[in-house]
Design a protein around this motif. Structure first.
Motif, PDB file in Angstrom:
ATOM      1  N   VAL A 309       0.859  -1.183   0.000  1.00  0.00           N
ATOM      2  CA  VAL A 309       0.000   0.000   0.000  1.00  0.00           C
ATOM      3  C   VAL A 309       0.898   1.236   0.000  1.00  0.00           C
ATOM      4  CG1 VAL A 309      -1.759   1.341   1.221  1.00  0.00           C
ATOM      5  CG2 VAL A 309      -1.834  -1.159   1.301  1.00  0.00           C
ATOM      6  N   ILE A 310       0.576   2.194  -0.841  1.00  0.00           N
ATOM      7  CA  ILE A 310       1.244   3.487  -0.806  1.00  0.00           C
ATOM      8  C   ILE A 310       0.186   4.557  -0.557  1.00  0.00           C
ATOM      9  CG2 ILE A 310       1.098   3.917  -3.315  1.00  0.00           C
ATOM     10  CD1 ILE A 310       3.947   5.167  -3.063  1.00  0.00           C
ATOM     11  N   SER A 311       0.519   5.511   0.267  1.00  0.00           N
ATOM     12  CA  SER A 311      -0.443   6.564   0.606  1.00  0.00           C
ATOM     13  C   SER A 311       0.164   7.927   0.294  1.00  0.00           C
ATOM     14  CB  SER A 311      -0.809   6.482   2.097  1.00  0.00           C
ATOM     15  OG  SER A 311      -1.755   7.467   2.430  1.00  0.00           O
ATOM     16  N   PRO A 312      -0.144   8.469  -0.885  1.00  0.00           N
ATOM     17  CA  PRO A 312       0.385   9.787  -1.248  1.00  0.00           C
ATOM     18  C   PRO A 312      -0.392  10.901  -0.542  1.00  0.00           C
ATOM     19  CG  PRO A 312      -1.007   8.939  -3.000  1.00  0.00           C
ATOM     20  CD  PRO A 312      -0.929   7.864  -1.967  1.00  0.00           C
ATOM     21  N   THR A 313       0.317  11.926  -0.112  1.00  0.00           N
ATOM     22  CA  THR A 313      -0.318  13.047   0.609  1.00  0.00           C
ATOM     23  C   THR A 313      -0.922  14.015  -0.408  1.00  0.00           C
ATOM     24  OG1 THR A 313       1.781  14.264   0.686  1.00  0.00           O
ATOM     25  CG2 THR A 313       1.286  12.813   2.545  1.00  0.00           C
ATOM     26  N   TRP A 314      -2.038  13.613  -0.987  1.00  0.00           N
ATOM     27  CA  TRP A 314      -2.593  14.320  -2.129  1.00  0.00           C
ATOM     28  C   TRP A 314      -3.637  15.380  -1.789  1.00  0.00           C
ATOM     29  CZ3 TRP A 314      -3.512   9.668  -5.951  1.00  0.00           C
ATOM     30  CH2 TRP A 314      -2.353   9.496  -6.740  1.00  0.00           C
ATOM     31  N   PHE A 315      -4.377  15.180  -0.726  1.00  0.00           N
ATOM     32  CA  PHE A 315      -5.544  16.037  -0.474  1.00  0.00           C
ATOM     33  C   PHE A 315      -5.428  16.731   0.882  1.00  0.00           C
ATOM     34  CE2 PHE A 315      -6.945  12.076  -2.622  1.00  0.00           C
ATOM     35  CZ  PHE A 315      -7.235  12.590  -3.880  1.00  0.00           C
ATOM     36  N   TYR A 316      -5.940  17.943   0.925  1.00  0.00           N
ATOM     37  CA  TYR A 316      -6.067  18.588   2.236  1.00  0.00           C
ATOM     38  C   TYR A 316      -7.254  19.540   2.239  1.00  0.00           C
ATOM     39  CZ  TYR A 316      -3.276  22.482   0.180  1.00  0.00           C
ATOM     40  OH  TYR A 316      -2.780  23.508  -0.609  1.00  0.00           O
ATOM     41  N   LEU A 317      -7.784  19.734   3.430  1.00  0.00           N
ATOM     42  CA  LEU A 317      -8.923  20.627   3.636  1.00  0.00           C
ATOM     43  C   LEU A 317      -8.465  22.050   3.352  1.00  0.00           C
ATOM     44  CD1 LEU A 317     -11.847  20.963   4.626  1.00  0.00           C
ATOM     45  CD2 LEU A 317     -10.959  20.985   6.967  1.00  0.00           C
ATOM     46  N   VAL A 343      -3.441   2.087  -3.646  1.00  0.00           N
ATOM     47  CA  VAL A 343      -3.238   3.501  -3.362  1.00  0.00           C
ATOM     48  C   VAL A 343      -4.342   3.990  -2.420  1.00  0.00           C
ATOM     49  CG1 VAL A 343      -2.996   5.822  -4.321  1.00  0.00           C
ATOM     50  CG2 VAL A 343      -2.203   3.821  -5.627  1.00  0.00           C
ATOM     51  N   TRP A 344      -3.942   4.402  -1.232  1.00  0.00           N
ATOM     52  CA  TRP A 344      -4.867   4.994  -0.261  1.00  0.00           C
ATOM     53  C   TRP A 344      -4.542   6.483  -0.165  1.00  0.00           C
ATOM     54  CZ3 TRP A 344      -4.593   1.162   4.535  1.00  0.00           C
ATOM     55  CH2 TRP A 344      -4.988  -0.114   4.111  1.00  0.00           C
ATOM     56  N   GLY A 345      -5.323   7.305  -0.834  1.00  0.00           N
ATOM     57  CA  GLY A 345      -5.059   8.738  -0.841  1.00  0.00           C
ATOM     58  C   GLY A 345      -5.211   9.350   0.548  1.00  0.00           C
ATOM     59  N   LEU A 346      -4.217  10.109   0.963  1.00  0.00           N
ATOM     60  CA  LEU A 346      -4.257  10.757   2.284  1.00  0.00           C
ATOM     61  C   LEU A 346      -4.917  12.114   2.181  1.00  0.00           C
ATOM     62  CD1 LEU A 346      -1.537  10.935   5.004  1.00  0.00           C
ATOM     63  CD2 LEU A 346      -2.495  13.068   4.140  1.00  0.00           C
ATOM     64  N   ILE A 347      -5.807  12.396   3.140  1.00  0.00           N
ATOM     65  CA  ILE A 347      -6.375  13.738   3.260  1.00  0.00           C
ATOM     66  C   ILE A 347      -6.052  14.271   4.646  1.00  0.00           C
ATOM     67  CG2 ILE A 347      -8.654  12.779   3.840  1.00  0.00           C
ATOM     68  CD1 ILE A 347      -9.734  15.512   2.635  1.00  0.00           C
ATOM     69  N   SER A 348      -5.549  15.499   4.669  1.00  0.00           N
ATOM     70  CA  SER A 348      -5.058  16.112   5.903  1.00  0.00           C
ATOM     71  C   SER A 348      -5.798  17.418   6.182  1.00  0.00           C
ATOM     72  CB  SER A 348      -3.550  16.379   5.772  1.00  0.00           C
ATOM     73  OG  SER A 348      -3.086  17.198   6.811  1.00  0.00           O
ATOM     74  N   ASN A 349      -5.664  17.900   7.409  1.00  0.00           N
ATOM     75  CA  ASN A 349      -6.230  19.202   7.774  1.00  0.00           C
ATOM     76  C   ASN A 349      -5.147  20.183   8.212  1.00  0.00           C
ATOM     77  OD1 ASN A 349      -5.583  17.856  10.219  1.00  0.00           O
ATOM     78  ND2 ASN A 349      -7.003  19.160  11.344  1.00  0.00           N
ATOM     79  N   LEU A 350      -3.872  19.886   7.884  1.00  0.00           N
ATOM     80  CA  LEU A 350      -2.769  20.670   8.446  1.00  0.00           C
ATOM     81  C   LEU A 350      -2.171  21.701   7.492  1.00  0.00           C
ATOM     82  CD1 LEU A 350      -0.836  17.774  10.255  1.00  0.00           C
ATOM     83  CD2 LEU A 350      -2.455  19.408  11.255  1.00  0.00           C
ATOM     84  N   GLU A 351      -2.377  21.521   6.195  1.00  0.00           N
ATOM     85  CA  GLU A 351      -1.628  22.347   5.236  1.00  0.00           C
ATOM     86  C   GLU A 351      -2.082  23.800   5.173  1.00  0.00           C
ATOM     87  OE1 GLU A 351      -0.291  18.451   4.619  1.00  0.00           O
ATOM     88  OE2 GLU A 351      -2.323  19.235   4.840  1.00  0.00           O
ATOM     89  N   ASN A 352      -3.365  24.045   5.282  1.00  0.00           N
ATOM     90  CA  ASN A 352      -3.871  25.424   5.199  1.00  0.00           C
ATOM     91  C   ASN A 352      -4.191  25.921   6.605  1.00  0.00           C
ATOM     92  OD1 ASN A 352      -5.205  27.835   4.781  1.00  0.00           O
ATOM     93  ND2 ASN A 352      -6.299  27.112   2.968  1.00  0.00           N
ATOM     94  N   PRO A 353      -3.342  26.779   7.176  1.00  0.00           N
ATOM     95  CA  PRO A 353      -3.543  27.228   8.564  1.00  0.00           C
ATOM     96  C   PRO A 353      -4.758  28.129   8.744  1.00  0.00           C
ATOM     97  CG  PRO A 353      -1.740  28.444   7.535  1.00  0.00           C
ATOM     98  CD  PRO A 353      -2.137  27.378   6.570  1.00  0.00           C
ATOM     99  N   ASP A 354      -5.324  28.617   7.648  1.00  0.00           N
ATOM    100  CA  ASP A 354      -6.486  29.510   7.745  1.00  0.00           C
ATOM    101  C   ASP A 354      -7.806  28.752   7.888  1.00  0.00           C
ATOM    102  OD1 ASP A 354      -4.849  31.763   7.486  1.00  0.00           O
ATOM    103  OD2 ASP A 354      -4.945  31.669   5.289  1.00  0.00           O
ATOM    104  N   VAL A 355      -7.765  27.448   7.710  1.00  0.00           N
ATOM    105  CA  VAL A 355      -8.988  26.656   7.794  1.00  0.00           C
ATOM    106  C   VAL A 355      -9.320  26.363   9.247  1.00  0.00           C
ATOM    107  CG1 VAL A 355     -10.066  24.450   7.216  1.00  0.00           C
ATOM    108  CG2 VAL A 355      -8.633  25.611   5.531  1.00  0.00           C
ATOM    109  N   ASP A 356     -10.596  26.521   9.592  1.00  0.00           N
ATOM    110  CA  ASP A 356     -11.089  26.193  10.927  1.00  0.00           C
ATOM    111  C   ASP A 356     -11.704  24.789  10.873  1.00  0.00           C
ATOM    112  OD1 ASP A 356     -12.326  25.943  13.369  1.00  0.00           O
ATOM    113  OD2 ASP A 356     -13.257  27.929  13.343  1.00  0.00           O
ATOM    114  N   THR A 357     -10.899  23.794  11.229  1.00  0.00           N
ATOM    115  CA  THR A 357     -11.361  22.408  11.145  1.00  0.00           C
ATOM    116  C   THR A 357     -12.575  22.173  12.026  1.00  0.00           C
ATOM    117  OG1 THR A 357      -9.081  21.693  10.727  1.00  0.00           O
ATOM    118  CG2 THR A 357     -10.660  19.999  11.356  1.00  0.00           C
ATOM    119  N   THR A 358     -12.585  22.792  13.206  1.00  0.00           N
ATOM    120  CA  THR A 358     -13.717  22.615  14.117  1.00  0.00           C
ATOM    121  C   THR A 358     -15.014  23.098  13.470  1.00  0.00           C
ATOM    122  OG1 THR A 358     -12.315  22.835  16.076  1.00  0.00           O
ATOM    123  CG2 THR A 358     -14.659  23.265  16.378  1.00  0.00           C
TER     124      THR A 358
END
Length: 607
Positions: A309-317, A343-358
């Motif tokens: 399995v490879i997980s590319p860091t492709w997506f972020y909020l 392929v398990w695409g990774l989605i993160s919430n860390l790349e854009n500091p202006d996003v309010d994840t909560t």
């Protein structure tokens, strides 16, 4: 010689008692009448006996005083209902509105079913089963099961000021519980704990009392032959619950033999399934920060051994509306599939500091939009799975994040996508991530067993000591089955640069507990680079049994450096933990930081 007269003069003369007589009567005082005295004594005795008898009667005669049931059950308003849950009187109250019982949302989650989720921002109730997401708007009878409309004959959710109430009938649809409603006082008797209970029949008509003792007020009368549940068996009195939910104490000599009875209810529990690989997972995270990085996937994979399995860091909020940024590449996926790699695409919430994840998590509309964006991307790029990497969440977002995993899992399953979720090692401040509930819906839970010490730590130390890994695995397995648990290990070390603090050891602060006599910074380096650096400076790495790795220290240009080395030996220690606990596999952060010999170690344990 006869007595002379002189001698007789001095003799005392006593009157002679006539023969046969009593002699002269002496004078008497006034005659005493004894009858009143005897009467008084008798009266006093009677009073004393009566007093003693009264005390005896008062002490040993049961009181007929009845308990104030409104006070006992704390129900004062006409729509208040006491809640008796599994023979326990709760502090929380239910409401009786329009002939239907309503229970506070927080009480429902705490005592009955944590899977209900209330969005206070958009006034929407959500419930997720093994197959569908149920949605209800506040104040409505209508609700949706997936895309299918349904109706109840009562209002499902009522909002009363700050409080939210759920109809108990609706809760029962998705929860293995039974309930009965009783009056005087108004109360609802709920059974949710099924299995064995202790019961006994009452031998003669009697009363149950507020407390153990005949002078305690009466809670309820019980008939001969009636059945009670024995909650606590005491020496003389037992705490019992009647069939209509009245709780109190009953004298043991009024109870028949206590017997165990099994209670149950016909209820179809949801059947959760998971998309698990037959072989151990060997997952490598591929950090992709630009479209050009996708073109190097062939080189990345060729440098590995045993990766499936490879997980590319492709997506972020990318914004508060739930939109995602994508670096995905269809050719990348095609190449990996040709190599037999998922392929398990990774989605993160860390790349854009202006996003309010909560904000995104706690608003149903944005959470739904984000879910749909992820699934659409997975379908577009023919992904095999999604790797969810949401970190640094606030406690406020905890319940909503778990709901997000539930909702995302349903859509992943419907599209044959594996859902894996990255997690810190368990700690008190990450309990709200609720790994146990994650494991119900997600396919894999990944332990990120690294960053034990990082640039923001209070002191320097290992990235991933063996104790840190062992505890992380053991604590995770308290919530997650081993066949769903993946251990993630680091391919990097942190080289710490230490700068002594001015005046250290000479001031009061230096004497305080936990004082760190230096400031520090660090850099992250891969396996080979780390070894090259400390060896170049003449350092000799020394094995630390406590840390399960080598430690090296050196000095350069007047500065001190220290590194806990991540290499094949430390990697093997961690993989042994994985093997010992029969986990689902291993993951590695990140591809490119390892050296070729690391894969020879990995394939001994993950193959």
């Amino acid at each position: 010689m006869p007595e002379t007269g002189r001698e007789n003069i001095h003799r005392e003369r006593r009157p002679r008692r006539p023969r046969g007589g009593r002699g002269p009567k002496r004078p008497r005082g006034p005659r005493i009448n004894k009858a009143p005295i005897l009467a008084a004594i008798v009266f006093i005795l009677v009073v004393l006996v009566a007093a003693v008898g009264s005390i005896f009667i008062k002490k040993y005669t049961p009181t007929k005083e009845r308990a104030n049931l409104q006070e006992y059950y704390n129900v004062w308003e006409t729509d208040d209902m006491a809640v008796i849950l599994d023979q326990k009187l709760l502090e929380e109250k239910a409401k009786l509105w329009e002939g239907h019982v309503y229970l506070d949302y927080n009480a429902v989650r705490q005592y009955l079913n944590q899977r209900f989720y209330w969005d206070a921002n958009e006034n929407i109730l959500r419930y997720t089963t093994d197959a569908d997401v149920i949605s209800v708007n506040a104040g409505e009878n209508a609700y949706m099961i997936g895309k299918k409309a349904n109706n109840a004959d009562y209002t499902i959710v009522k909002v009363d000021g700050e409080a939210v109430y759920l109809a108990l009938e609706f809760v029962q649809e998705y929860t293995n519980l039974d309930f009965k409603v009783h009056a005087e006082p108004n109360r609802v008797q709920i059974t949710a704990a099924w299995g064995q209970i202790s019961k006994a029949n009452v031998k003669k008509k009697t009363s149950i009392r507020l407390l153990g003792g005949i002078k305690s007020p009466i809670v309820a009368d019980v008939a001969k032959g009636s059945s009670v549940i024995v909650i606590d068996k005491g020496d003389d009195w037992s705490r019992v619950c009647t069939e209509d939910g009245m709780i109190g104490y009953l004298k043991n000599n009024k109870l028949g033999e206590v017997a165990t009875e099994t209670i149950s209810r016909a209820f179809e529990e949801p059947q959760f399934t998971h998309l698990l690989k037959e072989e151990p997972v060997s997952l490598g995270w591929h950090q992709v920060t630009s479209p050009e990085a996708n073109e190097r996937v062939a080189n990345v994979l060729q440098a590995t051994k045993g990766i499936n399995v490879i997980s590319p860091t492709w997506f972020y909020l990318n914004d508060d509306d739930g939109n995602i940024y994508s670096l995905a590449d269809r050719n990348y996926v095609t190449y990996c599939h040709e190599q037999g790699v998922e392929v398990w695409g990774l989605i993160s919430n860390l790349e854009n500091p202006d996003v309010d994840t909560t904000y995104v998590m706690t608003h149903t509309s944005t959470r739904d939009y984000l879910t749909n964006q992820i699934i659409a991307a997975a379908i577009e790029y023919d992904l095999d799975g999604i790797n969810l990497d949401f970190e640094a969440l606030s406690n406020e977002a905890g319940d909503a994040y778990v709901q997000f995993i539930r909702e995302l899992s349903i859509k992943c399953e419907n599209n044959d996508l594996v859902l894996s979720v990255d997690n810190y090692v368990p700690s008190s401040y990450t309990e709200f991530y609720n790994r146990a509930e994650q494991a119900v819906f997600a396919d894999y839970v990944i332990i990120m067993a690294y960053d034990e010490h990082y640039s923001g730590s209070e002191d320097i130390g290992s990235v991933s000591s063996i104790g840190f890994v062992q505890n992380g695995v053991k604590d995770t397995l308290k919530e997650v089955p081993p066949e769903q648990t993946i251990l993630a290990v680091p391919f990097y070390s942190r080289i710490w640069e230490l700068t002594p603090k001015a005046g250290s050891g000479e001031d009061v602060e230096s004497a305080s507990e936990g004082y760190v006599p230096y400031t520090f910074t660090c850099t992250e380096e891969g396996m080979q680079t780390t070894e090259d650096i400390y060896k170049t400076h003449g350092a000799q790495a020394v094995w630390s049994e406590e840390d399960g790795q080598y430690v090296a220290e050196y000095e350069s240009e007047g500065r001190n450096y220290k590194v806990w080395v991540e290499n094949e030996e430390s990697l093997e220690m961690k993989l042994k933990v994985m093997k010992e606990h029969e986990l689902a596999g291993a993951a590695y952060w990140k591809l490119g930081l390892e050296r070729p010999s690391a894969w020879d170690t990995i394939i001994k344990y993950v193959n």
